[in-house]
Design a protein around this motif. Structure first.
Motif, mmCIF file in Angstrom:
data_model
loop_
_atom_site.group_PDB
_atom_site.id
_atom_site.type_symbol
_atom_site.label_atom_id
_atom_site.label_comp_id
_atom_site.label_asym_id
_atom_site.label_seq_id
_atom_site.Cartn_x
_atom_site.Cartn_y
_atom_site.Cartn_z
ATOM 1 N N TRP A 45 110.874 66.294 -15.520
ATOM 2 C CA TRP A 45 111.260 64.945 -15.116
ATOM 3 C C TRP A 45 112.201 64.337 -16.147
ATOM 4 O O TRP A 45 112.132 64.650 -17.332
ATOM 5 N N ARG A 46 113.070 63.474 -15.690
ATOM 6 C CA ARG A 46 113.963 62.762 -16.602
ATOM 7 C C ARG A 46 113.155 61.869 -17.533
ATOM 8 O O ARG A 46 112.181 61.254 -17.117
ATOM 9 N N GLU A 47 113.567 61.829 -18.782
ATOM 10 C CA GLU A 47 112.851 61.035 -19.777
ATOM 11 C C GLU A 47 113.364 59.603 -19.730
ATOM 12 O O GLU A 47 114.223 59.197 -20.492
ATOM 13 N N ARG B 282 107.715 61.242 -19.598
ATOM 14 C CA ARG B 282 108.426 62.278 -18.850
ATOM 15 C C ARG B 282 107.571 62.940 -17.777
ATOM 16 O O ARG B 282 107.840 62.780 -16.583
ATOM 17 N N GLN B 283 106.553 63.712 -18.164
ATOM 18 C CA GLN B 283 105.908 64.576 -17.195
ATOM 19 C C GLN B 283 104.903 63.862 -16.293
ATOM 20 O O GLN B 283 104.896 64.071 -15.096
ATOM 21 N N GLU C 100 115.091 66.462 -13.310
ATOM 22 C CA GLU C 100 116.370 66.938 -13.833
ATOM 23 C C GLU C 100 116.962 68.002 -12.934
ATOM 24 O O GLU C 100 118.189 68.107 -12.811
ATOM 25 N N PRO D 163 108.760 60.740 -24.992
ATOM 26 C CA PRO D 163 108.380 61.880 -24.147
ATOM 27 C C PRO D 163 107.158 61.655 -23.274
ATOM 28 O O PRO D 163 106.990 62.338 -22.266
#
Length: 419
Positions: A395-397, A29-30, A405, A26
């Protein structure tokens, strides 16, 4: 930092480093910039990492170090058969399609690479970019027509994801029914998802069928030009290299479009452009290549012999992952990140560098697709607004692709096609 002890020995592939970072999970991701910053502070420009399955590798985050690795093909080679970890790779490893020994142009070297990359470049060079711009505009208009009346759309699923796929299909002379499963399969392969091996096999089957069709009925398209090229690609070379073209042409371009639209909808410097302001689409596209490059990390290079890089001891057969996004934000190169430094500056590493960088004219084709479709969207829907709080965008992981996404937007409903 995740603590992992790598064995201390002289065996190839075992690095005497106590702590290694996981490149999956994770934290990617961001805001991976925070992760890259922390990695750089802890480890320097070359970071010990663990890939899926806890396989050791090196993430090259330094701009100068990435430039060195991609320039020195004698010391950092592309053929993955050199890897010293093959005995640890399970048959269902999700990154296999990217790192395997399939004989694609990505892993070829020397004269073989020149021959095959030359064939790909020549086939793409015959794409008329003015004609391509017109095709992109028509495809964009058709997609906008499908949601313009509703006043709302997901600019990723309804627009950014679909346009490059339709353009790639057109360039490859593929009928639309064949493209329906391509988007999901291409995304799964690039993300390194659990379904990546099955997705790869389906993609391969699609290209094998396309090869038979184009050999029987050639046309003015990329596959036909590859088949007729003097390089004399074998069937397997054709299949592997066209897969590379299709994969690189879809997902990175789709996320380049999506990331640029996000920037223009959330950053006041660019939001003015939606109603005819000062900032250009070209500036936004270029800033995204610096700050949110669609292919943030790339597998990979393999050390030909023992060497040192960025203060690290690299052993023969070690895998190096090119941290393109981290290199683009390297404070040793750019001590102050400002838009003024990226505007008009194309020295980013978003397309890689050197012999195995994105071949000409692929970057120009991608820019035509991205720029034309964003301009059509802003022209058709000038009051476009983000329909969620920017902090709620997900965001896509994935360590391998940087994309949203979803990108929900709202606008005044419109049914009239642009004249």
């Amino acid at each position: 930092m995740t603590e992992v002890e790598w064995p201390k020995s002289d065996a190839p592939g075992e690095c005497p480093v106590r702590g290694a970072e996981r490149l999956h999970g994770p934290r990617m991701r961001q805001d991976p910039k925070v992760l890259y910053r922390d990695m750089r502070r802890e480890h320097g420009p070359v970071v010990p990492i663990l890939l899926e399955g806890d396989l050791p590798a090196w993430l090259v985050l330094g701009y100068r170090e990435v430039h060195q690795v991609t320039s020195d093909t004698e010391l950092f080679a592309r053929d993955s058969r050199r890897w010293n970890q093959w005995d640890r790779i399970p048959p269902d490893w999700p990154l296999w399609p990217w790192i395997g020994v399939e004989p694609s142009v990505l892993v070829s070297e020397g004269a073989e690479h020149d021959r095959r990359a030359g064939a790909v470049g020549d086939a793409l060079a015959e794409v008329d970019q003015f004609e391509l711009w017109g095709k992109c505009e028509r495809i964009a208009d058709e997609l906008i027509d499908s949601f313009a009346g509703s006043g709302r759309a997901d600019l990723v699923a309804d627009y950014a994801e679909r346009i490059p796929l339709l353009v790639v299909a057109d360039l490859c002379g593929m009928p639309e029914p064949q493209t329906r499963e391509l988007a999901t399969d291409l995304a799964n392969v690039i993300d390194g998802a659990a379904e990546s091996m099955h997705a790869y096999q389906r993609l391969r089957g699609t290209v094998e069928l396309l090869m038979r069709v184009k050999r029987a009925r050639p046309g003015p398209d990329v596959p036909s030009r590859l088949l007729a090229h003097p390089a004399g690609l074998t069937d397997e070379e054709f299949i592997q290299d066209l897969l590379v073209v299709m994969t690189a042409g879809h997902q990175p371009t789709a996320n380049w479009i999506g990331n640029t639209l996000r920037l223009m909808l959330t950053d006041e410097r660019f939001a003015l452009n939606l109603s005819g302001g000062r900032r250009s689409v070209s500036d936004a596209l270029n800033e995204v290549l610096w700050e949110d490059t669609p292919s943030p990390n790339v597998l990979g290079r393999w050390a030909v012999r023992d060497t040192r890089l960025g203060g690290r001891q690299i052993r023969a057969g070690d895998l190096l992952v090119l941290g393109l996004s981290g290199a683009n934000t390297d404070p040793q190169v750019w001590p102050e990140r400002t838009s003024a430094r990226t505007a008009g500056n194309h020295a980013h590493l978003a397309y890689g560098y050197g012999e195995h960088g994105c071949p000409f004219p692929a970057p120009e084709i991608a820019e035509v697709i991205a720029k034309s479709t964003i301009e059509v969207l802003l022209d058709r829907l000038p009051d476009l607004l983000l329909d969620v709080d920017p902090a709620d965008l997900v965001w896509r992981e994935s360590a391998w692709i940087r994309g949203l996404e979803a990108l929900p937007a709202r606008f005044t409903p419109s049914y009239a096609r642009r004249a």
